[in-house]
Enzyme design. Structure first.
Site, short mmCIF file in Angstrom:
data_model
loop_
_atom_site.label_atom_id
_atom_site.label_comp_id
_atom_site.label_asym_id
_atom_site.label_seq_id
_atom_site.Cartn_x
_atom_site.Cartn_y
_atom_site.Cartn_z
N PRO A 9 62.94 45.26 63.99
CA PRO A 9 64.37 44.36 63.26
C PRO A 9 63.60 43.99 61.81
CG PRO A 9 63.38 42.99 64.91
CD PRO A 9 62.48 44.21 65.12
N ASN A 10 64.75 44.32 60.88
CA ASN A 10 64.71 43.72 59.65
C ASN A 10 63.85 44.50 58.47
OD1 ASN A 10 66.48 41.60 59.96
ND2 ASN A 10 64.99 40.52 61.02
N ARG A 17 63.33 42.64 49.52
CA ARG A 17 62.99 41.20 49.54
C ARG A 17 61.64 40.95 49.84
NH1 ARG A 17 67.97 39.65 52.73
NH2 ARG A 17 69.76 40.32 51.22
N TYR A 22 55.47 41.82 51.85
CA TYR A 22 55.61 43.08 52.62
C TYR A 22 55.33 44.43 51.69
CZ TYR A 22 57.31 40.16 56.33
OH TYR A 22 57.25 39.19 57.56
N ASN A 73 55.85 49.32 64.72
CA ASN A 73 55.67 47.95 64.09
C ASN A 73 57.02 47.20 64.73
OD1 ASN A 73 55.74 45.52 62.60
ND2 ASN A 73 55.69 46.72 60.60
N ALA A 76 59.30 41.09 64.43
CA ALA A 76 59.51 39.77 64.89
C ALA A 76 59.29 39.98 66.32
CB ALA A 76 60.79 39.00 64.63
N HIS A 79 56.20 38.90 68.37
CA HIS A 79 55.65 37.61 68.72
C HIS A 79 56.49 37.03 70.17
CE1 HIS A 79 53.76 38.17 65.04
NE2 HIS A 79 55.01 38.19 64.55
N ASP A 86 56.32 44.90 78.20
CA ASP A 86 56.59 45.79 79.46
C ASP A 86 56.95 47.29 79.40
OD1 ASP A 86 56.08 43.35 80.91
OD2 ASP A 86 58.24 43.05 81.36
N GLU A 97 49.73 49.64 66.98
CA GLU A 97 50.64 48.71 66.73
C GLU A 97 50.16 48.55 65.21
OE1 GLU A 97 50.87 45.23 69.01
OE2 GLU A 97 51.09 43.71 67.21
N HIS A 99 51.11 46.43 61.27
CA HIS A 99 51.70 45.31 60.74
C HIS A 99 51.48 45.41 59.11
CE1 HIS A 99 53.32 43.37 64.35
NE2 HIS A 99 51.95 43.45 64.70
N LEU A 100 52.46 45.29 58.51
CA LEU A 100 52.24 45.33 56.91
C LEU A 100 51.37 44.13 56.65
CD1 LEU A 100 55.94 46.10 56.30
CD2 LEU A 100 54.02 47.54 55.65
N SER A 101 51.85 42.95 56.91
CA SER A 101 51.02 41.75 56.51
C SER A 101 49.84 41.59 57.57
CB SER A 101 52.05 40.75 56.34
OG SER A 101 52.56 40.26 57.65
N ARG A 106 48.74 34.12 58.56
CA ARG A 106 50.22 33.69 58.51
C ARG A 106 50.81 32.20 59.29
NH1 ARG A 106 54.76 38.14 57.65
NH2 ARG A 106 55.55 36.38 56.80
N ARG A 110 53.18 33.61 64.18
CA ARG A 110 53.06 35.29 63.93
C ARG A 110 51.68 35.53 64.52
NH1 ARG A 110 57.25 36.69 60.81
NH2 ARG A 110 57.76 34.97 59.55
O1 CA2 Z 1 53.69 42.34 58.78
C1 CA2 Z 1 54.51 42.89 59.68
O2 CA2 Z 1 54.85 44.18 59.52
C2 CA2 Z 1 55.63 42.14 60.43
O3 CA2 Z 1 55.65 42.83 61.72
C3 CA2 Z 1 56.60 42.20 59.74
C4 CA2 Z 1 58.04 41.33 60.52
C5 CA2 Z 1 57.32 39.91 60.80
O4 CA2 Z 1 58.38 39.11 61.63
C6 CA2 Z 1 56.06 39.75 61.59
O5 CA2 Z 1 55.65 38.83 61.94
C7 CA2 Z 1 55.16 40.86 60.80
C8 CA2 Z 1 59.22 41.04 59.53
C9 CA2 Z 1 59.81 42.42 59.20
C10 CA2 Z 1 60.90 41.86 58.28
O6 CA2 Z 1 60.65 42.52 56.90
C11 CA2 Z 1 61.50 42.10 55.82
C12 CA2 Z 1 61.47 42.87 54.83
C13 CA2 Z 1 62.08 42.35 53.65
C14 CA2 Z 1 62.57 41.14 53.76
C15 CA2 Z 1 62.70 40.39 54.85
C16 CA2 Z 1 61.97 40.85 55.78
#
Ligand code: CA2
Length: 150
Positions: A9-10, A17, A22, A73, A76, A79, A86, A97, A99-101, A106, A110
């Protein structure tokens, strides 16, 4: 060999953003780089982004029919989603798996990944490069396992 690439998601908002967390690359840009790497590696990709937990579960289940591994990836859902964990455990396909960050640097919420225990490994904190390294690591592991099992 086909690999399922799943973006949670997102992640469709990438590049627009929160570039400080990210990065500036869009999801389309990351997918382009993944396709280039896949061609080099001689593998095919099915790339899916979804904001819906059930759709991600469906994709993981479908992968059992025609994919050799999963690069994910979970965003959210990393977590919170017992359902994704499952599904990954149930299909028992090799998965990585990404993750960008760096999720361990954090907020407290997370720092726990529900999915990490059911994948081969996790890459966290290297931006879009993590996807490319994750794909290479996954394909290498699959090929090694195939070579060992004849
Ligand atoms: O670091 C990552 O790749 C995450 O999986 C990104 C998720 C976050 O919930 C994880 O804790 C770590 C969030 C993805 C949403 O990406 C956005 C991109 C631009 C603006 C807002 C959110």
């Amino acid at each position: 060999m086909r690999i399922l690439v799943l973006h949670g998601p997102n992640l469709n908002l990438l590049g627009r953003r929160e570039p400080g967390i990210y990065g500036r690359k869009t999801l389309a840009g990351i997918n382009r780089e993944l396709e280039e790497a896949a061609e080099e590696l001689g593998v095919e990709l099915r790339i899916v982004q979804s904001n819906h937990e059930g759709e991600l579960v469906d994709e993981i289940q479908k992968a059992r029919e025609d994919c050799a591994g999963i690069l994910i990836n979970p965003a959210a859902y990393t977590h919170s989603s017992v359902a994704l964990r499952d599904a990954l455990a149930a299909v028992a396909l090799p998965a990585v798996e990404v993750h960008l960050s760096n999720i361990y640097a954090r907020e407290e919420f997370r720092r726990k990944s529900l999915t990490a225990p059911v994948v081969l490994g996790q890459i966290s904190g290297f931006g879009a490069d993590g996807y490319l390294w994750g794909l290479r690591a996954l394909v290498k592991k699959i090929r090694e396992a195939r070579a060992e099992n004849g």
